[in-house]
Design a protein around this motif. Structure first.
Motif, PDB file in Angstrom:
ATOM      1  N   LEU A 229       0.805  -1.221   0.000  1.00  0.00           N
ATOM      2  CA  LEU A 229       0.000   0.000   0.000  1.00  0.00           C
ATOM      3  C   LEU A 229       0.842   1.277   0.000  1.00  0.00           C
ATOM      4  CD1 LEU A 229      -2.938   0.915  -0.086  1.00  0.00           C
ATOM      5  CD2 LEU A 229      -2.962   0.902   2.412  1.00  0.00           C
ATOM      6  N   PRO A 230       1.956   1.364   0.756  1.00  0.00           N
ATOM      7  CA  PRO A 230       2.756   2.595   0.708  1.00  0.00           C
ATOM      8  C   PRO A 230       3.401   2.862  -0.654  1.00  0.00           C
ATOM      9  CG  PRO A 230       3.237   1.341   2.693  1.00  0.00           C
ATOM     10  CD  PRO A 230       2.415   0.455   1.818  1.00  0.00           C
ATOM     11  N   SER A 231       3.480   1.847  -1.513  1.00  0.00           N
ATOM     12  CA  SER A 231       4.063   2.063  -2.841  1.00  0.00           C
ATOM     13  C   SER A 231       3.037   2.581  -3.843  1.00  0.00           C
ATOM     14  CB  SER A 231       4.675   0.759  -3.369  1.00  0.00           C
ATOM     15  OG  SER A 231       3.675  -0.187  -3.692  1.00  0.00           O
ATOM     16  N   VAL A 232       1.791   2.755  -3.397  1.00  0.00           N
ATOM     17  CA  VAL A 232       0.732   3.296  -4.250  1.00  0.00           C
ATOM     18  C   VAL A 232       0.681   4.809  -4.070  1.00  0.00           C
ATOM     19  CG1 VAL A 232      -1.749   3.296  -4.738  1.00  0.00           C
ATOM     20  CG2 VAL A 232      -0.596   1.167  -4.095  1.00  0.00           C
ATOM     21  N   ALA A 233       0.774   5.547  -5.160  1.00  0.00           N
ATOM     22  CA  ALA A 233       0.731   7.007  -5.101  1.00  0.00           C
ATOM     23  C   ALA A 233      -0.632   7.482  -4.610  1.00  0.00           C
ATOM     24  CB  ALA A 233       1.027   7.595  -6.478  1.00  0.00           C
ATOM     25  N   GLU A 234      -0.692   8.722  -4.126  1.00  0.00           N
ATOM     26  CA  GLU A 234      -1.956   9.272  -3.637  1.00  0.00           C
ATOM     27  C   GLU A 234      -3.019   9.315  -4.733  1.00  0.00           C
ATOM     28  OE1 GLU A 234      -3.202  10.152  -0.619  1.00  0.00           O
ATOM     29  OE2 GLU A 234      -1.414   9.095   0.067  1.00  0.00           O
TER      30      GLU A 234
ATOM     31  N   GLU B 151      -3.082  -0.747 -30.590  1.00  0.00           N
ATOM     32  CA  GLU B 151      -1.746  -1.324 -30.463  1.00  0.00           C
ATOM     33  C   GLU B 151      -1.050  -0.874 -29.178  1.00  0.00           C
ATOM     34  OE1 GLU B 151       0.363  -0.326 -34.000  1.00  0.00           O
ATOM     35  OE2 GLU B 151      -0.807  -1.691 -35.265  1.00  0.00           O
ATOM     36  N   ARG B 152      -1.801  -0.201 -28.299  1.00  0.00           N
ATOM     37  CA  ARG B 152      -1.197   0.317 -27.070  1.00  0.00           C
ATOM     38  C   ARG B 152      -2.055  -0.055 -25.863  1.00  0.00           C
ATOM     39  NH1 ARG B 152      -0.403   4.927 -23.708  1.00  0.00           N
ATOM     40  NH2 ARG B 152       1.827   5.234 -23.280  1.00  0.00           N
ATOM     41  N   PHE B 153      -1.375  -0.264 -24.735  1.00  0.00           N
ATOM     42  CA  PHE B 153      -2.059  -0.639 -23.504  1.00  0.00           C
ATOM     43  C   PHE B 153      -3.023   0.454 -23.045  1.00  0.00           C
ATOM     44  CE2 PHE B 153       1.982   1.369 -22.181  1.00  0.00           C
ATOM     45  CZ  PHE B 153       1.525   2.345 -21.315  1.00  0.00           C
ATOM     46  N   LEU B 154      -3.914   0.053 -22.157  1.00  0.00           N
ATOM     47  CA  LEU B 154      -4.919   0.951 -21.599  1.00  0.00           C
ATOM     48  C   LEU B 154      -4.766   0.945 -20.084  1.00  0.00           C
ATOM     49  CD1 LEU B 154      -7.438   2.617 -22.568  1.00  0.00           C
ATOM     50  CD2 LEU B 154      -8.799   0.567 -22.113  1.00  0.00           C
ATOM     51  N   ASP B 155      -4.672   2.123 -19.472  1.00  0.00           N
ATOM     52  CA  ASP B 155      -4.502   2.228 -18.025  1.00  0.00           C
ATOM     53  C   ASP B 155      -5.750   2.797 -17.358  1.00  0.00           C
ATOM     54  OD1 ASP B 155      -1.966   1.193 -17.945  1.00  0.00           O
ATOM     55  OD2 ASP B 155      -0.940   3.102 -17.598  1.00  0.00           O
ATOM     56  N   PHE B 156      -6.087   2.231 -16.201  1.00  0.00           N
ATOM     57  CA  PHE B 156      -7.095   2.777 -15.300  1.00  0.00           C
ATOM     58  C   PHE B 156      -6.402   3.142 -13.986  1.00  0.00           C
ATOM     59  CE2 PHE B 156      -9.485   0.005 -18.107  1.00  0.00           C
ATOM     60  CZ  PHE B 156     -10.670   0.689 -18.345  1.00  0.00           C
ATOM     61  N   VAL B 157      -6.947   4.123 -13.277  1.00  0.00           N
ATOM     62  CA  VAL B 157      -6.425   4.487 -11.961  1.00  0.00           C
ATOM     63  C   VAL B 157      -7.534   4.296 -10.929  1.00  0.00           C
ATOM     64  CG1 VAL B 157      -5.415   6.294 -10.529  1.00  0.00           C
ATOM     65  CG2 VAL B 157      -4.792   6.138 -12.952  1.00  0.00           C
ATOM     66  N   VAL B 158      -7.295   3.403  -9.976  1.00  0.00           N
ATOM     67  CA  VAL B 158      -8.246   3.158  -8.891  1.00  0.00           C
ATOM     68  C   VAL B 158      -7.867   4.069  -7.733  1.00  0.00           C
ATOM     69  CG1 VAL B 158      -9.184   1.440  -7.301  1.00  0.00           C
ATOM     70  CG2 VAL B 158      -8.552   0.774  -9.634  1.00  0.00           C
ATOM     71  N   PRO B 159      -8.729   5.005  -7.338  1.00  0.00           N
ATOM     72  CA  PRO B 159      -8.364   5.968  -6.287  1.00  0.00           C
ATOM     73  C   PRO B 159      -7.880   5.274  -5.014  1.00  0.00           C
ATOM     74  CG  PRO B 159     -10.436   6.594  -7.323  1.00  0.00           C
ATOM     75  CD  PRO B 159     -10.097   5.227  -7.847  1.00  0.00           C
ATOM     76  N   LYS B 160      -6.882   5.872  -4.388  1.00  0.00           N
ATOM     77  CA  LYS B 160      -6.341   5.263  -3.171  1.00  0.00           C
ATOM     78  C   LYS B 160      -7.381   5.232  -2.058  1.00  0.00           C
ATOM     79  CE  LYS B 160      -2.005   4.917  -0.649  1.00  0.00           C
ATOM     80  NZ  LYS B 160      -0.636   5.467  -0.469  1.00  0.00           N
ATOM     81  N   SER B 161      -8.336   6.147  -2.103  1.00  0.00           N
ATOM     82  CA  SER B 161      -9.410   6.137  -1.107  1.00  0.00           C
ATOM     83  C   SER B 161     -10.213   4.841  -1.167  1.00  0.00           C
ATOM     84  CB  SER B 161     -10.336   7.338  -1.320  1.00  0.00           C
ATOM     85  OG  SER B 161     -10.906   7.315  -2.624  1.00  0.00           O
ATOM     86  N   VAL B 162     -10.308   4.244  -2.351  1.00  0.00           N
ATOM     87  CA  VAL B 162     -11.004   2.962  -2.492  1.00  0.00           C
ATOM     88  C   VAL B 162     -10.242   1.872  -1.749  1.00  0.00           C
ATOM     89  CG1 VAL B 162     -11.701   1.187  -4.157  1.00  0.00           C
ATOM     90  CG2 VAL B 162     -12.089   3.605  -4.670  1.00  0.00           C
ATOM     91  N   LEU B 163      -8.918   1.861  -1.894  1.00  0.00           N
ATOM     92  CA  LEU B 163      -8.109   0.863  -1.194  1.00  0.00           C
ATOM     93  C   LEU B 163      -8.191   1.063   0.315  1.00  0.00           C
ATOM     94  CD1 LEU B 163      -6.944   0.972  -4.169  1.00  0.00           C
ATOM     95  CD2 LEU B 163      -4.789   0.212  -3.173  1.00  0.00           C
ATOM     96  N   ARG B 164      -8.138   2.321   0.747  1.00  0.00           N
ATOM     97  CA  ARG B 164      -8.172   2.610   2.184  1.00  0.00           C
ATOM     98  C   ARG B 164      -9.511   2.221   2.806  1.00  0.00           C
ATOM     99  NH1 ARG B 164      -5.262   8.128   0.897  1.00  0.00           N
ATOM    100  NH2 ARG B 164      -3.156   7.723   1.671  1.00  0.00           N
ATOM    101  N   ALA B 165     -10.567   2.217   2.008  1.00  0.00           N
ATOM    102  CA  ALA B 165     -11.904   1.924   2.533  1.00  0.00           C
ATOM    103  C   ALA B 165     -12.156   0.440   2.732  1.00  0.00           C
ATOM    104  CB  ALA B 165     -12.961   2.503   1.589  1.00  0.00           C
TER     105      ALA B 165
END
Length: 241
Positions: free
Chosen positions: A34-39, A81-95
């Motif tokens: 978890l600490p390696s996940v950016a805000e 031909e290129r990857f697709l990124d999603f960002v899951v908010p850190k608040s979701v992980l903290r919850a």
């Protein structure tokens, strides 16, 4: 949690696609630190899948222990031909309440579905994650002075190579991972760092990159509380002229 649109409800398909890649997942432990996940949140990468086509709709599902720790998002394919990124908010992980609730470890399941521009729907395999819910202070990312604004052209790096500076003493290892334009790992290497807290990445490794790809650099050390863990990543976008 964002409700799923009715036209994007999951429908089982015959084709099982590759796991979604959680970019902060440690290949050493197999767990999410978890600490390696950016805000800003955890990055979930969808690599190029067979038959990927412009205007496909890709829907991410992050299923935590309750509604607050679950997350859904969708995106349309612009470059097949290129990857697709999603960002899951850190608040979701903290919850996340833990699995079972009240325990120290969370166990979210991450997957995605593809609703193609034409043809049958597809689903991915499920990436079952573990992370410790107690949060400690993070270690700052490495610094790469030659990668202005996070952009990195390997062909313009003069010899002997690319200098990486580490803000703290490195315990055991640092890790360089190069991802291709399709989102998959091209090359990964762990290396030691001396007392001068810097290393030079030489030409043969720099050549193992691809335009439109990415490089991530992390290191392992103790934080302000002397608890060992993986740092936040330095993320370099590969741009070749």
């Amino acid at each position: 949690m964002t409700d799923l649109p009715k036209d994007l409800r999951y429908l089982p398909g015959a084709d099982v696609l590759d796991l979604p890649m959680v970019m902060e997942l440690s290949p050493e432990s197999g767990n999410l630190d978890l600490p390696s996940v950016a805000e800003s949140g955890a990055v979930v990468r969808i690599a190029v899948y067979p038959g990927m086509t412009t205007n496909d709709t890709v829907q991410l599902s992050w299923l935590g222990g309750n509604e607050a720790s679950s997350y859904y998002a969708k995106s349309s394919v612009r470059d097949p031909e290129r990857f697709l990124d999603f960002v899951v908010p850190k608040s979701v992980l903290r919850a996340d309440p833990g699995t079972p609730p009240g325990t120290n470890f969370a166990h979210p399941d991450v997957s995605y579905q593809v609703f193609p521009a034409s043809g049958e729907n597809k689903e991915s395999a499920v990436n079952s994650l573990y992370f410790h819910r107690s949060e400690i202070s993070p270690n700052p990312p490495p610094e790469v002075p030659a990668a202005t604004g996070g952009l990195f052209d390997p062909d313009k790096i003069p010899d002997p190579g690319l200098t990486i500076i580490f803000p703290r003493f490195v315990v055991l290892w640092a890790r360089w991972t190069s991802y291709g334009r399709d989102g998959r790992v091209m090359y990964r290497e762990r290396f030691g760092v001396g007392d001068d807290l810097s290393v030079v990445i030489f030409r043969p490794v720099l050549n193992l990159t691809e335009d439109g790809g990415e490089v991530r650099i992390v290191y392992y050390t103790g934080n302000d509380e002397n608890i060992l863990g993986t740092s936040l990543p330095a993320v370099l976008k590969v741009t070749r002229d």
